[in-house]
Design an enzyme around this catalytic site. Structure first.
Site, mmCIF file in Angstrom:
data_model
loop_
_atom_site.group_PDB
_atom_site.id
_atom_site.type_symbol
_atom_site.label_atom_id
_atom_site.label_comp_id
_atom_site.label_asym_id
_atom_site.label_seq_id
_atom_site.Cartn_x
_atom_site.Cartn_y
_atom_site.Cartn_z
ATOM 1 C CG ASN A 289 -1.682 1.260 1.422
ATOM 2 O OD1 ASN A 289 -1.831 2.033 0.476
ATOM 3 N ND2 ASN A 289 -2.214 1.485 2.617
ATOM 4 C CE LYS B 18 0.432 3.336 4.984
ATOM 5 N NZ LYS B 18 0.108 3.423 6.381
ATOM 6 C CD GLU C 56 -3.480 -2.971 7.409
ATOM 7 O OE1 GLU C 56 -2.325 -3.113 7.015
ATOM 8 O OE2 GLU C 56 -4.180 -1.989 7.119
ATOM 9 C CD GLU D 68 -3.002 5.260 6.810
ATOM 10 O OE1 GLU D 68 -2.964 5.360 5.572
ATOM 11 O OE2 GLU D 68 -2.081 4.727 7.469
ATOM 12 C CG HIS E 223 -5.782 1.567 5.096
ATOM 13 N ND1 HIS E 223 -5.352 2.514 5.992
ATOM 14 C CD2 HIS E 223 -4.729 0.721 4.910
ATOM 15 C CE1 HIS E 223 -4.090 2.266 6.325
ATOM 16 N NE2 HIS E 223 -3.690 1.181 5.687
ATOM 17 C CB SER F 23 5.166 -1.815 12.045
ATOM 18 O OG SER F 23 4.671 -0.511 12.267
ATOM 19 N N GLY G 248 2.225 1.963 10.647
ATOM 20 C CA GLY G 248 3.127 3.100 10.467
ATOM 21 C C GLY G 248 3.807 3.553 11.748
#
Ligand code: PEP
Length: 253
Positions: free
Chosen positions: A10, A12, A168, A98, A96, A211, A174
């Site tokens: 991904n 991003k 996730e 985010e 996701h 991560s 991240g």
């Protein structure tokens, strides 16, 4: 479930069209044979056409980071599933963290996006995961179930082969913090339990994300409950991404 590991990058909001096409060319030149791994990348929308064209005919599949639930209409800033297939995309992420955290996407909308992607012939990689506060409060399973239920009750039984789930934990995305092997195993086993409770055929394909890097990947992928990884940061650094692929190729499926 596939007989290969699935490794999804991904990107991003990184690697715009110029950088993305140059990176895609390096990937195409570096990845010339794969036996145990499917390698997929999700560039940002602006880079998707050029990356898809750069990777056409390669071993790498291209997809999107999100997709809308309708085919056209007054949805400024959104992308219809057929626009993606027209570009050669084969999959899309949905839900996701985010998107959920910064753009307020609800689990119901995530389910709608997931179904629309699948109906258009894309594979949907639906992302779920708890925050740090939810884990500390002991509500991880409740959160996972709440996020999963709308998805698993809307996808048609005959289409589940087109659904991939990505566990996730939000606190691991991240941040450099990675979930423990026990936490990953436990969450993936719980997700399979919810899958079965929906009477869906077979078992879920479940990726871990959060991560993942060349130092922690081998032990995560060695868990039989883990079928691959969704990777952010380490997927846009050629040396790290190639090392993750090498580890996957060296790990029994
Ligand atoms: C992600 O973007 O889904 C992700 C897991 O990011 P990172 O690997 O950087 O934690």
């Amino acid at each position: 479930m596939s007989s290969k590991h699935l490794l999804v990058g991904n990107w991003k909001m990184n690697l715009g069209p110029k950088q993305g096409s140059s990176y895609a060319r390096q990937l195409r030149e570096s990845i010339t044979a794969l036996s145990r791994t499917d390698v997929w990348v999700a560039p940002p929308f602006a880079s998707l056409p050029i990356v898809a064209s750069e990777l056409k005919g390669s071993l790498i599949n291209v997809g999107a980071q999100n997709v809308h639930w309708t085919e056209s209409g007054a949805f400024t800033g959104e992308t219809a599933p057929s626009f993606l297939t027209e570009l050669g995309a084969t999959f899309s992420l949905t839900g996701h963290s985010e998107r959920r955290t910064y753009f307020g996407e609800t689990s119901e909308q995530v389910a709608q996006r997931t179904v629309a992607a699948i109906n258009a012939g894309l594979t949907a990689i639906a992302c779920i995961g708890e925050t740090e506060a939810e884990r500390s409060a002991g509500t991880t399973e409740k959160i996972l179930e709440t996020q999963l239920n709308p998805i698993l009750s809307s996808v048609a039984k005959e289409s589940v082969a087109k659904l991939v789930l990505a566990y996730e934990p939000v606190w691991a995305i991240g941040t450099g913090k990675v979930a423990s092997l026990d936490d990953i195993r436990g969450a993936h086993q719980f997700i399979q339990k919810v899958w079965s409770a929906h009477n869906l055929p077979g078992t879920a394909t479940i990726l871990y994300g959060g991560s993942v890097n060349p130092t922690n990947f081998a032990e995560i992928l060695a868990l039989k409950e883990v079928h691959g990884a969704l990777v952010g940061g380490a997927s846009i650094k050629l040396d790290q991404w190639m090392e993750l692929i090498r580890i996957s190729e060296a790990t029994a499926v």
